[in-house]
Write an enzyme that holds these catalytic residues in place. Structure first.
Site, short mmCIF file in Angstrom:
data_model
loop_
_atom_site.label_atom_id
_atom_site.label_comp_id
_atom_site.label_asym_id
_atom_site.label_seq_id
_atom_site.Cartn_x
_atom_site.Cartn_y
_atom_site.Cartn_z
CG HIS A 81 -0.50 0.86 2.00
ND1 HIS A 81 -0.25 -0.66 4.02
CD2 HIS A 81 -0.73 1.73 3.39
CE1 HIS A 81 0.23 -0.04 4.58
NE2 HIS A 81 -0.07 1.57 4.32
CG ASP B 194 0.10 -3.83 3.21
OD1 ASP B 194 0.51 -3.07 1.73
OD2 ASP B 194 -0.69 -3.43 3.50
CD GLN C 9 -1.91 5.93 9.97
OE1 GLN C 9 -2.50 6.40 11.33
NE2 GLN C 9 -2.40 5.02 9.74
N GLY C 10 2.92 6.60 8.89
CA GLY C 10 4.16 6.80 8.46
C GLY C 10 5.13 5.71 8.47
CG ASP C 11 5.44 3.84 11.96
OD1 ASP C 11 7.04 4.80 12.31
OD2 ASP C 11 5.34 4.25 13.84
CB SER C 12 2.89 1.77 6.12
OG SER C 12 1.14 1.44 6.95
N1 ARG Z 1 -1.46 2.07 7.13
C1 ARG Z 1 -0.75 3.27 7.83
C2 ARG Z 1 0.28 3.47 6.82
O1 ARG Z 1 0.48 3.77 5.90
C3 ARG Z 1 -0.19 1.72 9.09
C4 ARG Z 1 -0.74 1.84 10.17
C5 ARG Z 1 -0.56 1.24 11.31
N2 ARG Z 1 -1.00 1.23 12.49
C6 ARG Z 1 -0.96 0.74 13.71
N3 ARG Z 1 -2.48 1.07 14.78
N4 ARG Z 1 -0.57 0.22 13.92
O2 ARG Z 1 2.03 4.20 7.76
#
Ligand code: ARG
Length: 260
Positions: free
Chosen positions: A73, A119, A206-209
């Protein structure tokens, strides 16, 4: 909650990763540029030398010195792609000492990726980066215990991206337990692995993905068991982080890497 879940699921299907994700969230579209591990502490320089920050606002890990493993993603498809910059060698993204920045040449998004499971993605770099790589789990034996997560993502839900890499430890959550939490019934047990505390407080965000979730193996070496994928908010009680189950895709990742 329905709306939030829809937004999160849609976020996971988007290529623009952190920016798109944060902007889709009901809270704080203002900090699209910032996100880090919640409830963590600063990693020390050199502690996780395989960690990579990607310019679209995601994390990753060096699978080989010239291939970064990240989340599907975080990218928009497969093919030649020179638009991504990978930064490695530093905990402080603004430090130029030891910092290595290399552009991408190709992206390979997981075959069959449709925003639900699978993913993972690979990014081929223009040059190898001379830093240690992170091996991936090829069996399910390490899909248990306490995991380490790290990244430059938001330090609070809706918060800004971080200059310094943060790290935290999160315990394994079984598929049955994870799926029972509100918002998690769509968990794909064979492709996803959950981690977090029932009380919340510690999580990726967000941003750790795309960044790795890892632990020590029987030889005391770091081994990657997960890829940061999604969650309902960040660090909420009864809302674990969901990670791509790396062992499930280990052979697909290896063959994809040899094709790059
Ligand atoms: N989708 C998020 C990203 O693109 C990562 C989210 C992780 N969330 C969590 N609650 N562990 O950065």
């Amino acid at each position: 909650m329905k709306k939030l879940l829809t937004a999160l699921k849609r976020c996971a299907a988007l290529g623009a990763a952190a920016l798109a994700i944060v902007s889709l969230q009901p809270v704080s579209a203002a900090n699209a540029a910032d996100s880090r591990v919640v409830g963590g502490t600063r990693a020390t320089q050199g502690e996780f030398p395989f960690m990579v920050r990607l310019s679209m606002g995601c994390g990753g890990a060096l699978y080989t010195q010239q291939i970064v493993l990240t989340a599907a993603h975080c990218v928009s498809g497969s093919g030649n792609n020179t638009s991504i910059t990978a930064t490695a060698g530093v905990v402080d993204l603004q430090s130029t000492s030891g910092r290595v920045q290399v552009r991408s040449t190709k992206v390979l998004q997981a075959p069959g990726y449709n925003g639900n499971g699978k993913d993972w993605a690979l990014i081929k770099l223009a040059q190898p980066i001379n830093l240690p790589t992170l091996k991936i789990a090829t069996t399910t034996q390490y899909n248990t215990g306490t995991f380490t997560v790290a990244g430059w993502g938001a330090a609070t839900e809706g918060g800004s991206q971080q200059r310094y890499m943060l790290k935290a430890n999160v315990p394994f959550v079984s598929d049955a337990q994870c799926r029972a939490y509100s918002g998690y019934s769509g968990l794909i047990a064979s492709e996803e692995i959950c981690a977090g505390l029932p009380s919340g407080g510690v999580d990726t965000c967000q941003g750790d993905s795309g960044g790795p979730m890892f632990r020590r193996d029987s030889a005391n070496q770091w081994i990657q068991v997960g890829i940061v994928s999604w969650g309902i908010g960040c660090a909420r009680p009864n809302a674990p982080g969901v990670y791509t189950e790396v062992s499930t895709f280990a052979s697909a990742i290896a063959s994809a890497a040899s094709s790059l």
